[in-house]
Design an enzyme around this catalytic site. Structure first.
Site, PDB file in Angstrom:
ATOM      1  N   SER A 169      47.136  54.989 -20.527  1.00  0.00           N
ATOM      2  CA  SER A 169      47.095  53.872 -21.480  1.00  0.00           C
ATOM      3  C   SER A 169      47.387  52.586 -20.733  1.00  0.00           C
ATOM      4  CB  SER A 169      48.160  54.035 -22.580  1.00  0.00           C
ATOM      5  OG  SER A 169      48.207  52.851 -23.365  1.00  0.00           O
ATOM      6  N   TYR A 189      48.942  47.962 -29.245  1.00  0.00           N
ATOM      7  CA  TYR A 189      49.701  48.907 -28.410  1.00  0.00           C
ATOM      8  C   TYR A 189      50.730  49.648 -29.264  1.00  0.00           C
ATOM      9  CZ  TYR A 189      52.644  50.502 -24.481  1.00  0.00           C
ATOM     10  OH  TYR A 189      53.371  51.244 -23.572  1.00  0.00           O
ATOM     11  N   THR A 218      60.631  50.371 -17.455  1.00  0.00           N
ATOM     12  CA  THR A 218      60.941  51.098 -16.222  1.00  0.00           C
ATOM     13  C   THR A 218      60.405  50.325 -15.028  1.00  0.00           C
ATOM     14  OG1 THR A 218      60.868  53.174 -17.442  1.00  0.00           O
ATOM     15  CG2 THR A 218      60.618  53.332 -15.072  1.00  0.00           C
TER      16      THR A 218
HETATM   17  N1  LIG Z   1      56.164  51.353 -17.388  1.00  0.00           N
HETATM   18  C1  LIG Z   1      56.912  51.284 -18.460  1.00  0.00           C
HETATM   19  O1  LIG Z   1      57.975  50.641 -18.432  1.00  0.00           O
HETATM   20  C2  LIG Z   1      56.504  51.995 -19.732  1.00  0.00           C
HETATM   21  C3  LIG Z   1      57.303  51.821 -20.869  1.00  0.00           C
HETATM   22  C4  LIG Z   1      56.954  52.483 -22.044  1.00  0.00           C
HETATM   23  C5  LIG Z   1      55.856  53.321 -22.070  1.00  0.00           C
HETATM   24  N2  LIG Z   1      55.096  53.476 -20.962  1.00  0.00           N
HETATM   25  C6  LIG Z   1      53.924  54.354 -21.065  1.00  0.00           C
HETATM   26  O2  LIG Z   1      53.790  55.139 -19.893  1.00  0.00           O
HETATM   27  C7  LIG Z   1      52.418  55.317 -19.570  1.00  0.00           C
HETATM   28  C8  LIG Z   1      52.155  54.864 -18.140  1.00  0.00           C
HETATM   29  O3  LIG Z   1      52.499  53.502 -17.996  1.00  0.00           O
HETATM   30  P1  LIG Z   1      52.476  52.774 -16.577  1.00  0.00           P
HETATM   31  O4  LIG Z   1      53.520  51.742 -16.582  1.00  0.00           O
HETATM   32  O5  LIG Z   1      52.447  53.800 -15.513  1.00  0.00           O
HETATM   33  O6  LIG Z   1      51.070  52.015 -16.666  1.00  0.00           O
HETATM   34  P2  LIG Z   1      49.861  51.987 -15.643  1.00  0.00           P
HETATM   35  O7  LIG Z   1      48.888  50.982 -16.166  1.00  0.00           O
HETATM   36  O8  LIG Z   1      50.349  51.832 -14.246  1.00  0.00           O
HETATM   37  O9  LIG Z   1      49.270  53.441 -15.789  1.00  0.00           O
HETATM   38  C9  LIG Z   1      48.415  53.824 -16.827  1.00  0.00           C
HETATM   39  C10 LIG Z   1      47.287  54.625 -16.206  1.00  0.00           C
HETATM   40  O10 LIG Z   1      46.424  55.085 -17.254  1.00  0.00           O
HETATM   41  C11 LIG Z   1      45.079  54.941 -16.813  1.00  0.00           C
HETATM   42  N3  LIG Z   1      44.221  54.883 -17.986  1.00  0.00           N
HETATM   43  C12 LIG Z   1      44.172  53.936 -18.968  1.00  0.00           C
HETATM   44  N4  LIG Z   1      43.253  54.266 -19.884  1.00  0.00           N
HETATM   45  C13 LIG Z   1      42.701  55.446 -19.499  1.00  0.00           C
HETATM   46  C14 LIG Z   1      41.711  56.293 -20.037  1.00  0.00           C
HETATM   47  N5  LIG Z   1      41.059  55.997 -21.178  1.00  0.00           N
HETATM   48  N6  LIG Z   1      41.397  57.427 -19.364  1.00  0.00           N
HETATM   49  C15 LIG Z   1      42.024  57.752 -18.214  1.00  0.00           C
HETATM   50  N7  LIG Z   1      42.980  56.988 -17.655  1.00  0.00           N
HETATM   51  C16 LIG Z   1      43.318  55.843 -18.294  1.00  0.00           C
HETATM   52  C17 LIG Z   1      45.098  53.663 -15.983  1.00  0.00           C
HETATM   53  O11 LIG Z   1      44.002  53.540 -15.111  1.00  0.00           O
HETATM   54  C18 LIG Z   1      46.435  53.801 -15.253  1.00  0.00           C
HETATM   55  O12 LIG Z   1      46.293  54.475 -14.032  1.00  0.00           O
HETATM   56  C19 LIG Z   1      51.618  54.537 -20.618  1.00  0.00           C
HETATM   57  O13 LIG Z   1      51.192  55.433 -21.619  1.00  0.00           O
HETATM   58  C20 LIG Z   1      52.626  53.562 -21.172  1.00  0.00           C
HETATM   59  O14 LIG Z   1      52.327  53.226 -22.493  1.00  0.00           O
HETATM   60  C21 LIG Z   1      55.389  52.811 -19.800  1.00  0.00           C
END
Ligand SMILES: NC(=O)c1ccc[n+]([C@@H]2O[C@H](COP(=O)([O-])OP(=O)(O)OC[C@H]3O[C@@H](n4cnc5c(N)ncnc54)[C@H](O)[C@@H]3O)[C@@H](O)[C@H]2O)c1
Length: 314
Positions: A78, A148, A178
């Site tokens: 996502s 979102y 994070t």
């Molecule tokens: N980083 C944080 O602090 C945080 C906080 C709350 C929730 N999250 C959740 O954790 C997850 C990862 O977040 P992140 O920070 O690593 O973000 P990120 O953008 O680094 O990683 C998300 C990954 O998902 C891939 N992606 C997006 N849409 C896609 C699709 N349709 N098919 C296949 N791949 C797809 C992107 O290319 C990317 O590699 C997300 O679901 C996010 O909502 C993250």
């Protein structure tokens, strides 16, 4: 005997790539599936060629298939940072809804246990502080962040429906901000923005008057919490985050101090629906997972700064 297989969607992203590392270390065969929308192949380059790692360049909102037996699915795909999901609202809603549905279907077919990456954003601009899992949130469905927040709320509801209706084994982690190596410099989040501004000697741009609070979790703590939740028998949502709270102004000063920068703080208008406070209540994680963060912010910032220095200063 062949190794147990785990599918990690979003595996080339910040969190997904750290999960790939952890599951390889735990002796699993890891399938990372990612369409590289916001991810970077560089995050998993070190795993390429590993006999227990495979990468599938694929959009999980379309269809999801993995051959053979599957033990676990971790759905992390996502767009995750505000600038990403504001730019890609439809993809964000699709991956939270259709992507989750596809993964749940695969989990049902394979008899796999599925864990979804939910978020503290399901609490919106919270009227309760700190946020406990039984708080239902204060989200504006038609505000800019609604794409979102509501995608993640729908994702939770859909996952719970598969759990209650189909008896699927599911886990829901509500992740709070994070940080760590492999965050994108330009993802618009406050931490990489402040660090890169400080390293370049530019002003650190805070929103509003900088009195809003955030709490930051180091990525290794998050991964440990997720791993424990996956292996637990707890199907209700669990907050994973570091409750140590800090104002944006204090955080800016901390980054300026740690980087030895001469930057100053400047102020921009507060974006619409920006939460004023964010702090997890982690009583439940302590009780059911025996988890709490081990790294202080300063300890986590050390390797993170090293990573960003290489990116910014080469
Ligand atoms: N980083 C944080 O602090 C945080 C906080 C709350 C929730 N999250 C959740 O954790 C997850 C990862 O977040 P992140 O920070 O690593 O973000 P990120 O953008 O680094 O990683 C998300 C990954 O998902 C891939 N992606 C997006 N849409 C896609 C699709 N349709 N098919 C296949 N791949 C797809 C992107 O290319 C990317 O590699 C997300 O679901 C996010 O909502 C993250």
């Amino acid at each position: 005997m062949s190794k147990q297989k785990v599918l990690i969607t979003g595996g080339a992203g910040f969190l997904g790539s750290h999960l790939c590392d952890r599951f390889i270390k735990e002796g699993f065969h890891v399938v990372a599936m990612d369409n590289l929308l916001t991810g970077d192949i560089a995050n998993i380059e070190h795993l390429m060629g590993h006999p227990d790692f495979e990468f599938q360049h694929h959009d999980v909102s379309k269809y999801v298939h993995v051959s053979g037996d599957l033990k676990y699915i971790l759905h992390f795909a996502s767009p995750a940072s505000p600038i990403d999901y504001l730019k890609m609202p439809i993809q964000t809603m699709k991956v939270g809804s259709l992507g989750t549905l596809n993964c749940l279907g695969l989990a049902k077919d394979k008899g796999a246990r599925m864990l979804i990456a939910s978020t503290s954003e399901v609490y919106g601009d919270p009227l309760v502080h700190p946020q406990k899992e039984d708080y239902w949130g204060n989200v504006n469905p038609v505000g800019p962040r609604g794409v979102y927040d509501e995608a993640k709320r729908f994702q939770e509801a859909l996952t719970m429906a598969y759990h209650t209706f189909h008896g699927l084994e599911t886990r829901i982690v509500r992740i709070f901000n994070t940080f760590g190596p492999r965050m994108r410099l330009d993802d618009g989040r406050v931490l990489p923005a402040f660090i890169s501004q400080a390293l370049r000697g530019e002003d650190l741009t805070a929103f509003g008057d900088g009195s809003q609070t955030r709490s930051f979790t180091y990525v290794d703590d998050l991964v440990e919490g997720i791993y424990r939740l996956l292996l637990s028998d707890y199907a209700q949502p669990v907050n994973i985050g570091n409750p140590q709270e800090i104002t944006i102004n204090e955080f800016a000063e901390e980054i300026i101090r740690l980087t030895g920068s001469s930057s100053k703080i400047s102020y921009n208008p507060l974006p619409k629906d920006d939460p004023k406070q964010r702090k997890p209540d982690i009583t439940l994680a302590k009780e059911v997972l025996n988890w709490e963060p081990k790294y202080t912010r300063a300890e986590g910032l050390e390797p993170t700064l090293e990573y960003f220095k290489k990116k910014v200063l080469g």
